[in-house]
Structure formats: structure tokens, C-alpha cells
Motif scaffolding. Sequence first.
Motif, PDB file in Angstrom:
ATOM      1  N   GLN A 185     -95.125  44.646  60.207  1.00  0.00           N
ATOM      2  CA  GLN A 185     -96.024  44.903  60.808  1.00  0.00           C
ATOM      3  C   GLN A 185     -96.057  42.908  60.021  1.00  0.00           C
ATOM      4  O   GLN A 185     -96.330  41.969  58.847  1.00  0.00           O
ATOM      5  CB  GLN A 185     -97.789  45.480  59.893  1.00  0.00           C
ATOM      6  CG  GLN A 185     -98.675  44.794  60.587  1.00  0.00           C
ATOM      7  CD  GLN A 185     -99.019  45.344  62.460  1.00  0.00           C
ATOM      8  OE1 GLN A 185     -98.251  46.367  62.364  1.00  0.00           O
ATOM      9  NE2 GLN A 185     -99.199  43.998  62.269  1.00  0.00           N
TER      10      GLN A 185
ATOM     11  N   TYR B  24     -87.834  51.787  61.118  1.00  0.00           N
ATOM     12  CA  TYR B  24     -87.950  50.188  60.156  1.00  0.00           C
ATOM     13  C   TYR B  24     -89.307  49.759  61.021  1.00  0.00           C
ATOM     14  O   TYR B  24     -89.247  49.342  61.747  1.00  0.00           O
ATOM     15  CB  TYR B  24     -86.929  49.580  60.309  1.00  0.00           C
ATOM     16  CG  TYR B  24     -85.617  49.503  59.454  1.00  0.00           C
ATOM     17  CD1 TYR B  24     -85.448  50.111  58.201  1.00  0.00           C
ATOM     18  CD2 TYR B  24     -84.333  49.778  60.251  1.00  0.00           C
ATOM     19  CE1 TYR B  24     -83.901  50.682  57.657  1.00  0.00           C
ATOM     20  CE2 TYR B  24     -83.050  50.173  59.753  1.00  0.00           C
ATOM     21  CZ  TYR B  24     -83.402  50.606  58.689  1.00  0.00           C
ATOM     22  OH  TYR B  24     -81.924  51.561  58.041  1.00  0.00           O
ATOM     23  N   ARG B  25     -90.823  49.647  60.212  1.00  0.00           N
ATOM     24  CA  ARG B  25     -91.570  48.786  60.743  1.00  0.00           C
ATOM     25  C   ARG B  25     -91.295  47.657  59.787  1.00  0.00           C
ATOM     26  O   ARG B  25     -92.234  47.811  58.859  1.00  0.00           O
ATOM     27  CB  ARG B  25     -92.551  49.957  60.921  1.00  0.00           C
ATOM     28  CG  ARG B  25     -92.668  51.411  61.770  1.00  0.00           C
ATOM     29  CD  ARG B  25     -93.870  52.231  61.786  1.00  0.00           C
ATOM     30  NE  ARG B  25     -94.135  52.711  60.686  1.00  0.00           N
ATOM     31  CZ  ARG B  25     -93.911  53.851  60.045  1.00  0.00           C
ATOM     32  NH1 ARG B  25     -92.544  54.290  61.183  1.00  0.00           N
ATOM     33  NH2 ARG B  25     -93.982  53.851  59.268  1.00  0.00           N
TER      34      ARG B  25
ATOM     35  N   ARG C 298     -89.987  46.458  65.598  1.00  0.00           N
ATOM     36  CA  ARG C 298     -89.576  48.209  65.654  1.00  0.00           C
ATOM     37  C   ARG C 298     -87.551  47.632  65.697  1.00  0.00           C
ATOM     38  O   ARG C 298     -87.843  46.358  66.734  1.00  0.00           O
ATOM     39  CB  ARG C 298     -89.934  49.008  65.690  1.00  0.00           C
ATOM     40  CG  ARG C 298     -91.085  49.370  65.289  1.00  0.00           C
ATOM     41  CD  ARG C 298     -91.512  50.814  65.470  1.00  0.00           C
ATOM     42  NE  ARG C 298     -91.118  52.215  65.500  1.00  0.00           N
ATOM     43  CZ  ARG C 298     -90.913  52.476  66.251  1.00  0.00           C
ATOM     44  NH1 ARG C 298     -92.006  52.919  67.836  1.00  0.00           N
ATOM     45  NH2 ARG C 298     -90.042  53.571  66.627  1.00  0.00           N
TER      46      ARG C 298
ATOM     47  N   SER D 143     -88.072  40.733  54.309  1.00  0.00           N
ATOM     48  CA  SER D 143     -87.557  41.225  55.794  1.00  0.00           C
ATOM     49  C   SER D 143     -87.378  39.638  56.632  1.00  0.00           C
ATOM     50  O   SER D 143     -87.512  38.582  56.509  1.00  0.00           O
ATOM     51  CB  SER D 143     -88.757  41.835  56.671  1.00  0.00           C
ATOM     52  OG  SER D 143     -89.010  42.751  56.064  1.00  0.00           O
TER      53      SER D 143
ATOM     54  N   GLU E 239     -92.207  49.119  56.395  1.00  0.00           N
ATOM     55  CA  GLU E 239     -92.071  50.202  55.897  1.00  0.00           C
ATOM     56  C   GLU E 239     -90.677  50.524  56.319  1.00  0.00           C
ATOM     57  O   GLU E 239     -90.044  50.074  57.306  1.00  0.00           O
ATOM     58  CB  GLU E 239     -93.232  50.693  56.388  1.00  0.00           C
ATOM     59  CG  GLU E 239     -94.719  51.168  55.896  1.00  0.00           C
ATOM     60  CD  GLU E 239     -95.246  52.150  56.681  1.00  0.00           C
ATOM     61  OE1 GLU E 239     -95.298  52.728  56.574  1.00  0.00           O
ATOM     62  OE2 GLU E 239     -95.798  50.805  56.996  1.00  0.00           O
ATOM     63  N   ASP E 240     -90.086  51.522  55.649  1.00  0.00           N
ATOM     64  CA  ASP E 240     -88.344  51.985  55.633  1.00  0.00           C
ATOM     65  C   ASP E 240     -88.508  53.483  55.439  1.00  0.00           C
ATOM     66  O   ASP E 240     -89.199  53.825  54.561  1.00  0.00           O
ATOM     67  CB  ASP E 240     -87.711  50.841  54.871  1.00  0.00           C
ATOM     68  CG  ASP E 240     -87.646  51.763  53.937  1.00  0.00           C
ATOM     69  OD1 ASP E 240     -88.913  51.158  52.878  1.00  0.00           O
ATOM     70  OD2 ASP E 240     -86.605  51.282  53.181  1.00  0.00           O
ATOM     71  N   GLU E 241     -88.690  54.648  56.569  1.00  0.00           N
ATOM     72  CA  GLU E 241     -88.979  55.703  56.656  1.00  0.00           C
ATOM     73  C   GLU E 241     -86.784  56.397  56.392  1.00  0.00           C
ATOM     74  O   GLU E 241     -86.431  55.724  57.674  1.00  0.00           O
ATOM     75  CB  GLU E 241     -89.218  55.741  57.836  1.00  0.00           C
ATOM     76  CG  GLU E 241     -90.090  57.126  56.974  1.00  0.00           C
ATOM     77  CD  GLU E 241     -90.780  57.649  58.218  1.00  0.00           C
ATOM     78  OE1 GLU E 241     -91.153  59.111  58.813  1.00  0.00           O
ATOM     79  OE2 GLU E 241     -91.688  56.796  59.693  1.00  0.00           O
TER      80      GLU E 241
ATOM     81  N   SER F 246     -96.759  43.656  56.133  1.00  0.00           N
ATOM     82  CA  SER F 246     -96.064  45.694  55.665  1.00  0.00           C
ATOM     83  C   SER F 246     -95.016  45.275  55.729  1.00  0.00           C
ATOM     84  O   SER F 246     -94.689  44.992  57.326  1.00  0.00           O
ATOM     85  CB  SER F 246     -96.971  46.247  56.155  1.00  0.00           C
ATOM     86  OG  SER F 246     -97.387  46.693  56.855  1.00  0.00           O
TER      87      SER F 246
ATOM     88  N   THR G 173     -91.959  43.770  45.475  1.00  0.00           N
ATOM     89  CA  THR G 173     -92.679  44.233  47.523  1.00  0.00           C
ATOM     90  C   THR G 173     -91.213  43.989  47.907  1.00  0.00           C
ATOM     91  O   THR G 173     -90.031  44.342  47.604  1.00  0.00           O
ATOM     92  CB  THR G 173     -92.891  43.676  47.405  1.00  0.00           C
ATOM     93  OG1 THR G 173     -92.433  42.195  47.532  1.00  0.00           O
ATOM     94  CG2 THR G 173     -94.174  43.125  46.920  1.00  0.00           C
ATOM     95  N   GLN G 174     -90.980  44.101  49.155  1.00  0.00           N
ATOM     96  CA  GLN G 174     -89.465  43.291  50.087  1.00  0.00           C
ATOM     97  C   GLN G 174     -90.095  42.629  51.228  1.00  0.00           C
ATOM     98  O   GLN G 174     -90.969  42.274  51.295  1.00  0.00           O
ATOM     99  CB  GLN G 174     -89.575  45.530  50.746  1.00  0.00           C
ATOM    100  CG  GLN G 174     -88.963  46.212  50.808  1.00  0.00           C
ATOM    101  CD  GLN G 174     -89.086  47.403  51.441  1.00  0.00           C
ATOM    102  OE1 GLN G 174     -89.975  48.136  51.339  1.00  0.00           O
ATOM    103  NE2 GLN G 174     -88.158  48.650  50.875  1.00  0.00           N
TER     104      GLN G 174
END
Lengths: 278, 252
Positions: B23, B20-21, B39, B165, B8-10, B6, B162-163
Amino acid sequence: MNAMQAIFFWGSLVALGFIAIILIAYIFSLQSGARAKGAQTGGGSLQQILFGMMVVVFVLLTGFITLRWIDTGQGPFSGMYEFAIAFSWGIIGLGVLYWLRYRVMLVSGAAALIALALMIFAAFQSSQAAELVPALQQSFLLSTHVAAAALSYGAFTIGFIASILFLMQRKTVKSWMPSPDKLDRISYNSVIVGFPLLTLVIILGAIWAEEAWGRYWSWDPKETAALVTWLFYVGYLHTRVVKGWAGTRSAVLVVIAFIAVVFTFFGNYFFEGLHAYT
Amino acid sequence: MVRLVSFEDEYYPSGAPKDYRAQVELLVGGQVVQEGLIRVNYPLNYNGLKIYQFSFGPAVNLLATGADGQELFRGPVALSNSFRDEQGIVRSYGILEHPENNLFVVIVGSAGPGDPSVPAGQVSIQLYDGPFPDSQQIGFSNAAAGAAVEIQGVKFNPEALTQFSVFQLREDPGLGMIWVAFALFMIGLGMVFYFPHRQVIVAVHPDIKGSRVSYSFLGKKGQAAEEIQAFGQAIGATGQIQPKTIERKSKR
């Protein structure tokens, strides 16, 4: 918490303003003292007031930094507002130390003027705690990297002031000013304090970059500017130690190198880059 | 192999990035050997290998089926390129090429809310008759996530937006050495500045009227001057040699 911060901030700004005024009176008393007797006796009590004020400013700024540290949970060294204050803190701290060591109030006091200018600059910046981008969320490196920068810039400021005072006496030695010989020594001493600190800043930055981005050096404008500054001081030290330069030529080099410091400090306004945090 | 579980960008309310996390799972020979969170500032370590975040962007899980219901492609497409259109809007796009199925597709992502041609939450699927860009576009359609569209008899279903990385893998066994080198460098600087090398060369020249003594200094003069003076006087006091100070600048 914010109210306390504001009190410390404006308190130190006002105290620095007082230092500027007393400094002018001090210079006049030095001049009249020199005219009267030719000896450096003028302004003894003013000197003590100035020193006391500088200690007060240092305590206020330390209090500000501590409060903000507790408030935001990280060293208050991000964003130009916080860094301008850290820089002032470095200047005043080093100014107090150099007074204790060399007893030349003119140098420490004039350096306080630069701290005053930085605080005025900070007053026009947003005092909002900067939102830390991911790369900055590394508390230990953020604190050490920037604290070392503040102290090294502080030392370089002292050297700059000493060199300016030296260059003012290039043609004729002014009896109310500290002796050129002493100024030359102060400026050399400030460089051998500031230079290792600047080296530490660059090294910590490189290690941090490796942690955050996976590369030691990215030729980011601020990195490059810091390297150029570092090389200026390398030039100063080498010409002085190897070639035996001293006096005017050295003083001119210190002034040029300090311009590089200022450029490094404000560099993120001129360029984009990894340090463009504000 | 690195598998992104997964991402996540916050962001802060101001729009500045906050975190930016990613997993991830590390797979060796199909087996998950390690999982972890990557991260910024916190790369993942695996056997001396460091895995860093590098960049991220939008991706789409696409399903393409032919006219006969045969599955032509199913999988993620990273919209890892970007272009600027005539209105100056920057969009990301990804290329999917399957020559064996005669499938040449360009997928253009939305620039966000307010994008006039590709609304947010949709992608533009463009079919070409040959490898992009030296080919003709033969049809295009916008498609929302989960809604199938048909272009020239081929059904496209962007199953999920989705995204992707990008990770940077670095093996840096010399990192410890670099730390040591930096530390040595700092110690060296400290020694040079605060414990300078000093040397005093004293030469005694025999003479008829008594010996002459001369000094030469390496390093800072003056620091040992008093000792030298006292030394000279002590010698003079013995009456055997006459000290005469001849200072020479060292040839350094």
C-alpha cells in the motif's frame, strides 16, 4: 468435483490406450490390404473407430479442463500436470481437425500416441491444483498464453508425425502409408497453423511480463527456448518458401524443430527461471 | 516520492509465495496526490508512469542516542544486502553511516527461527570505527525490537522491525505502439500464410505459325492451374493463336 475430474482423466487415458492398440491393428490391416491389392482400402471400419475414439478423448479432456476451470476458478494451465493435459488436448483437437481435412488416420492416430505419453507423464505428476505464485494470478493472460501454447504444440506434433512418416519412406515408398506428397503438405500446413500460434504465445508472454515484472523480455530459459523453437520454424518456412526446399530437407527441419518444442516444454526441469513453477 | 504505507507478503502452507501487497502513497511536493495498492501484475498508474513491485526485504526503525542523550539518528534502515557466514547461513544486513556523528553501524538481520547467533525477532547491531568494511568492529550486541542496548556509550533502540520495498518506475509511452505493432505482426503472418500473394504472368509471342503463349507463376503454382488451362483452351478455341504451354519456374 475431484471424483469427476479423476473419471475424465483416467477415462481419456484408457481411451488413448485403446487408440494405441487399435492403431496397431489398423497398421496391420493397412499392410495386409496393401499386400493383397496394392490399393489403400484396408482398415475402413478401424479408421472410423479410431476417429470416434479420438472424438471421445477430446470430449473427455475438454470436460476435464472445464471442470477444473470451474473448480479452481482459473484456466487449468499452471503446473506440469495441468499443462501436460492441455498439451494432450491440443494434440487430439488438432488430430481430429487434420483427419477431417486430410483424411490421413495414420498421422492423427500416431499423434494420439504422443498425447498418450503426455497423459502417462501427467499421471505421475501431482494432481493437486498448483498454488499460483503472484505472477501467475492474471486469469486472462494465463488462459490465452497457455491455451495458444497447447494448440501450437499440438499442431507441431502433427507436423512432426507427418515428417517422421515422410522420412520413413525416404528410400522406398510404402504403399500402405500415406503418400509422401500428402505428408509433406500436412507437415507444411501444420507449421503454418502452429507458427502464428507460437508467435502469439511469445507476444502474450512478453505483454504479460511487462504487466507483471515491468519488462518485456527477461531471457528466462523458457522464453529463450521458445524463441529458439520459433527461429527453427522461421528457418523451415524461409527455406521452404524462398529457397524452395521441400521433402526430406524440410522434414528433417520439422523433426529438429519439434525436438526444440519438447525441450521448451520440459525446459523448466533443466533450468531455473521465471517459468520454474513446478 | 513514493511512501510505503504497509507491505504484506502472504505465503501458501507449502511456502510458495501467494501475494505481495504494497500500500503506497505518492507524494509530490509533500502532498499526497495518489494512493493505491501495488501487486504483482497490477502496477500503479500515475500520469503515464507505472510503478512496479521489484523486491522487498526486512528493515528496522532505529533510534541511536549518544552518551549525552543527544539523538544521533532516527529513521528506517533497510537491510538490503546479504552475506553468507561460515556456517552457510544467509543473513541480510544494512549499513548506517553518519560520519558527522562518527557513527558507523552495520545491522544484521536474523535468518529466522533457529538462527544460532541472531535469534528471530532480533537484530545484531555492530559498531565500527570507520566506514565499513575498511574498519575495525569496536563492539556489537543483539537487540530485540523495542529493547535498547548500549555499545561503546551509544544507545541503540531498534524501535520496530519492519519491511522495505523496492519499486521500479517505468515510463513507457510506447506501450500502445507495441500493442499495435504486435497486432500488425500477427495480421501480417496471417496474410502471408493464408492469403499468399499470387501472380501469373502470361506472355504472348507472335509467331508465323500463330502466337505462342507462356506462363510464369509467382507464389503457389497449381492453385490457378485450372483457370489458366481453361483460359488457354478458350484462346485456342478462337483459332487465332495456338496455345502452347511453356512453364517456367519463376526466378524467385
